[in-house]
Design a protein around this motif. Structure first.
Motif, PDB file in Angstrom:
ATOM      1  N   SER A   1       0.849  -1.200   0.000  1.00 56.20           N
ATOM      2  CA  SER A   1       0.000   0.000   0.000  1.00 56.20           C
ATOM      3  C   SER A   1       0.880   1.243   0.000  1.00 56.20           C
ATOM      4  O   SER A   1       2.091   1.168  -0.195  1.00 56.20           O
ATOM      5  CB  SER A   1      -0.908  -0.004   1.233  1.00 56.20           C
ATOM      6  N   ASP A   2       0.254   2.390   0.274  1.00 60.86           N
ATOM      7  CA  ASP A   2       1.002   3.644   0.342  1.00 60.86           C
ATOM      8  C   ASP A   2       1.528   3.924   1.752  1.00 60.86           C
ATOM      9  O   ASP A   2       2.097   4.987   2.007  1.00 60.86           O
ATOM     10  CB  ASP A   2       0.139   4.810  -0.143  1.00 60.86           C
ATOM     11  N   VAL A   3       1.362   2.988   2.672  1.00 57.76           N
ATOM     12  CA  VAL A   3       1.916   3.127   4.024  1.00 57.76           C
ATOM     13  C   VAL A   3       3.411   2.835   3.964  1.00 57.76           C
ATOM     14  O   VAL A   3       3.831   1.772   3.503  1.00 57.76           O
ATOM     15  CB  VAL A   3       1.223   2.154   5.003  1.00 57.76           C
ATOM     16  N   SER A   4       4.231   3.787   4.421  1.00 57.56           N
ATOM     17  CA  SER A   4       5.675   3.637   4.224  1.00 57.56           C
ATOM     18  C   SER A   4       6.505   3.840   5.485  1.00 57.56           C
ATOM     19  O   SER A   4       7.737   3.736   5.432  1.00 57.56           O
ATOM     20  CB  SER A   4       6.152   4.634   3.159  1.00 57.56           C
ATOM     21  N   ASP A   5       5.880   4.091   6.639  1.00 60.23           N
ATOM     22  CA  ASP A   5       6.632   4.410   7.856  1.00 60.23           C
ATOM     23  C   ASP A   5       7.615   3.297   8.232  1.00 60.23           C
ATOM     24  O   ASP A   5       8.729   3.571   8.692  1.00 60.23           O
ATOM     25  CB  ASP A   5       5.677   4.661   9.026  1.00 60.23           C
ATOM     26  N   HIS A   6       7.217   2.038   8.043  1.00 63.89           N
ATOM     27  CA  HIS A   6       8.070   0.925   8.475  1.00 63.89           C
ATOM     28  C   HIS A   6       9.285   0.730   7.581  1.00 63.89           C
ATOM     29  O   HIS A   6      10.151  -0.090   7.888  1.00 63.89           O
ATOM     30  CB  HIS A   6       7.257  -0.371   8.562  1.00 63.89           C
ATOM     31  N   PHE A   7       9.381   1.470   6.469  1.00 67.18           N
ATOM     32  CA  PHE A   7      10.558   1.388   5.608  1.00 67.18           C
ATOM     33  C   PHE A   7      11.569   2.506   5.908  1.00 67.18           C
ATOM     34  O   PHE A   7      12.549   2.656   5.187  1.00 67.18           O
ATOM     35  CB  PHE A   7      10.149   1.498   4.134  1.00 67.18           C
ATOM     36  N   GLN A   8      11.319   3.291   6.956  1.00 70.10           N
ATOM     37  CA  GLN A   8      12.126   4.492   7.184  1.00 70.10           C
ATOM     38  C   GLN A   8      12.902   4.468   8.497  1.00 70.10           C
ATOM     39  O   GLN A   8      13.517   5.459   8.854  1.00 70.10           O
ATOM     40  CB  GLN A   8      11.223   5.722   7.145  1.00 70.10           C
ATOM     41  N   GLY A   9      12.911   3.357   9.218  1.00 69.52           N
ATOM     42  CA  GLY A   9      13.590   3.309  10.503  1.00 69.52           C
ATOM     43  C   GLY A   9      15.101   3.193  10.381  1.00 69.52           C
ATOM     44  O   GLY A   9      15.655   2.976   9.301  1.00 69.52           O
ATOM     45  N   LYS A  10      15.792   3.325  11.515  1.00 66.96           N
ATOM     46  CA  LYS A  10      17.247   3.205  11.556  1.00 66.96           C
ATOM     47  C   LYS A  10      17.709   1.827  11.082  1.00 66.96           C
ATOM     48  O   LYS A  10      18.789   1.677  10.529  1.00 66.96           O
ATOM     49  CB  LYS A  10      17.740   3.449  12.979  1.00 66.96           C
ATOM     50  N   MET A  11      16.872   0.835  11.334  1.00 63.44           N
ATOM     51  CA  MET A  11      17.204  -0.539  10.974  1.00 63.44           C
ATOM     52  C   MET A  11      17.528  -0.664   9.489  1.00 63.44           C
ATOM     53  O   MET A  11      18.348  -1.480   9.077  1.00 63.44           O
ATOM     54  CB  MET A  11      15.995  -1.426  11.326  1.00 63.44           C
ATOM     55  N   LEU A  12      16.884   0.168   8.639  1.00 61.66           N
ATOM     56  CA  LEU A  12      17.047   0.062   7.190  1.00 61.66           C
ATOM     57  C   LEU A  12      18.013   1.083   6.615  1.00 61.66           C
ATOM     58  O   LEU A  12      18.260   1.073   5.407  1.00 61.66           O
ATOM     59  CB  LEU A  12      15.679   0.233   6.515  1.00 61.66           C
ATOM     60  N   SER A  13      18.546   1.947   7.450  1.00 61.25           N
ATOM     61  CA  SER A  13      19.365   3.048   6.930  1.00 61.25           C
ATOM     62  C   SER A  13      20.712   2.578   6.388  1.00 61.25           C
ATOM     63  O   SER A  13      21.357   3.291   5.613  1.00 61.25           O
ATOM     64  CB  SER A  13      19.590   4.096   8.024  1.00 61.25           C
ATOM     65  N   SER A  14      21.150   1.387   6.773  1.00 62.40           N
ATOM     66  CA  SER A  14      22.497   0.950   6.406  1.00 62.40           C
ATOM     67  C   SER A  14      22.533  -0.025   5.237  1.00 62.40           C
ATOM     68  O   SER A  14      23.614  -0.470   4.852  1.00 62.40           O
ATOM     69  CB  SER A  14      23.175   0.292   7.616  1.00 62.40           C
ATOM     70  N   ILE A  15      21.370  -0.391   4.658  1.00 62.62           N
ATOM     71  CA  ILE A  15      21.398  -1.334   3.540  1.00 62.62           C
ATOM     72  C   ILE A  15      20.654  -0.757   2.337  1.00 62.62           C
ATOM     73  O   ILE A  15      19.675  -0.023   2.490  1.00 62.62           O
ATOM     74  CB  ILE A  15      20.803  -2.713   3.917  1.00 62.62           C
ATOM     75  N   PRO A  16      21.093  -1.084   1.125  1.00 60.12           N
ATOM     76  CA  PRO A  16      20.410  -0.582  -0.080  1.00 60.12           C
ATOM     77  C   PRO A  16      19.011  -1.180  -0.216  1.00 60.12           C
ATOM     78  O   PRO A  16      18.770  -2.336   0.165  1.00 60.12           O
ATOM     79  CB  PRO A  16      21.317  -1.063  -1.216  1.00 60.12           C
TER      80      PRO A  16
END
Length: 360
Positions: free
Chosen positions: A132-147
C-alpha cells in the motif's frame, strides 16, 4: 554421516579426515584459486563423507555480509511479480547473490513482519513491492544501512531508489483506443486507492475520460479491495445485474481481468455471452486467449527486473551516484487483432523497449 542429535562436524575434523591443514579446508570452502584440483577433490570428499555443512549465519557475522537479497512481494501467485523476479535472479546469480523471497499476503501488518524477518537474516539489500502507500516501516534506523529498491509502486516521503512503469500513460492510451472504436461509455474495474498502482491507473482513466469529454459513471467504477481474481469475478457479476451497463471497461490488472473473463466464460454459453469489451493492464503470455480484450498495456518485465538488479548491485558496490534514482518505463500498447480494430495506431512505437531515468 552425522546422526540427528550429534554435534555439527567441524573444519578440524574435515582437515583430519582429508589429511590437510585447517587453513586448506578454509581455502576450499571459500573457493580460493590457490588450492590444487587434487586437494580440492580430497577435501570435498571428506566434507561429503562426514556430512559437513557450513554455518552461513556464523560465517556472515565474520565477513559482515550474507550475499543474499531480500524480496518482499504482495503475492507470489501474481505472474507480473514472478516474471520480474525471474529476470532479477539471472542478474543476481551471476554476481553470486541468492534471493530470499517472501509474500506479505497483501497485508501491511504481514509486510512489517516479513521486513523484520529479513533484517534478522541480515540480508545485504532489499527489493520491495509494497502492499500500500503506508511507508513508515521502511524508514527506521534498521534500514538506513542497507540498499533498497522499491518496485512498481511509488511511496510518498520515502527517500530511496524506485523502478516504475508510467501507469497513467498506459491507461490513457488504451482508453483513447476504446474511444476511437466508438465507445462513449467506459467503466473502470480496479482496486483500493491505497494501492499505489490502483491509484495511478484510476488517475489515468479520469484524465483520459476528461480529455475525451466523456462522463464517468460512478456506479460503474469499482475501487474496492484487492486487485485479485475474486474481485474481478464479483465486479463483472454485479455489473451484469444492471440492465443499462456500459459495453466497454478498463480493467486495472491481469488478475482482475482473469476474474472477469472467468465469470463470463463460466456463466454464459459461447453463443449467449454479453458483447463486452475490455482494455487491460497487463499484457502477459496468456493475454491473447482472453477473448473480450481488445487492448492491453504491456510492461517490459524482463527489462524491469534487470534494471532493479543492476541498480541494487551498483549500490552494493558503494556507487551512490544519482541517489535516489527513479527509472521510469513507458509501456507499449498491444492490440488484440483477433478482437479489435486492427488499423489503430499509437503515438509511441518503441515504447517499452527503452527507459527514461529521472534523478529525484
Amino acid at each position: 554421516m552425522k546422526r540427528e542429535g550429534e554435534n555439527p562436524i567441524t573444519i578440524r575434523e574435515v582437515a583430519r579426515c582429508a589429511g590437510v591443514s585447517i587453513a586448506t579446508v578454509s581455502r576450499v570452502i571459500n573457493d580460493s584459486l590457490t588450492v590444487t584440483p587434487k586437494t580440492r577433490e580430497k577435501v570435498s570428499a571428506a566434507m561429503i563423507g562426514l556430512g559437513y555443512t557450513r554455518n552461513e549465519v556464523a560465517r556472515s557475522l565474520k565477513i559482515r555480509h550474507t550475499r543474499t537479497i531480500g524480496i518482499i512481494a504482495p503475492e507470489l501467485s501474481n505472474t507480473f511479480f514472478m516474471e520480474v523476479l525471474e529476470s532479477m535472479e539471472k542478474v543476481f546469480s551471476q554476481r553470486g547473490y541468492t534471493m530470499v523471497i517472501c509474500s506479505s499476503s497483501n497485508s501491511v501488518e504481514e509486510e512489517q513482519k516479513k521486513l523484520q524477518v529479513m533484517m534478522e537474516r541480515t540480508v545485504d539489500a532489499l527489493v520491495i513491492i509494497p502492499v500500500s502507500d503506508v511507508s513508515d516501516h521502511f524508514q527506521g534506523k534498521m534500514l538506513s544501512s542497507i540498499p533498497m529498491v522499491i518496485v512498481d509502486r511509488q511511496l510518498p516521503r520515502l527517500h530511496t531508489d524506485t523502478v516504475l512503469t508510467d501507469n497513467r500513460y498506459g491507461v490513457q492510451q488504451v482508453i483513447k483506443a476504446l474511444v476511437q472504436e466508438g465507445f462513449t461509455r467506459i467503466g473502470f474495474i480496479g482496486g483500493s486507492l491505497h494501492i499505489p498502482t490502483a491509484k495511478e491507473r484510476y488517475a489515468g482513466y479520469l484524465n483520459a475520460m476528461e480529455e475525451a469529454n466523456l462522463t464517468v459513471e460512478g456506479e460503474y467504477v469499482f475501487l474496492e479491495g484487492a486487485m485479485d481474481q475474486k474481485s474481478g469475478y464479483s465486479s463483472i457479476q454485479r455489473i451484469l445485474q444492471k440492465q443499462d451497463h456500459p459495453q466497454a471497461f478498463f480493467i486495472a490488472n491481469d488478475l482482475l481481468h482473469l476474474g472477469a473473463t472467468t465469470y463470463l466464460m463460466e456463466t454464459f454459453s459461447p453463443g449467449n455471452r454479453p458483447s463486452l469489451v475490455f482494455a487491460s493492464f497487463d499484457y502477459l503470455s496468456y493475454s491473447p486467449l482472453l477473448q473480450f480484450c481488445h487492448y492491453a498495456v504491456f510492461q517490459p518485465l524482463e527489462e524491469i527486473g534487470k534494471s532493479v538488479a543492476e541498480l541494487l548491485l551498483r549500490r552494493l558496490d558503494d556507487d551512490w551516484e544519482g541517489f535516489p534514482q527513479q527509472i521510469l518505463f513507458k509501456p507499449e500498447i498491444k492490440v488484440m487483432h483477433a478482437n479489435a480494430t486492427p488499423q489503430l495506431q499509437f503515438p509511441i512505437q518503441d515504447s517499452g523497449k527503452a527507459s527514461s531515468q529521472v534523478n529525484c
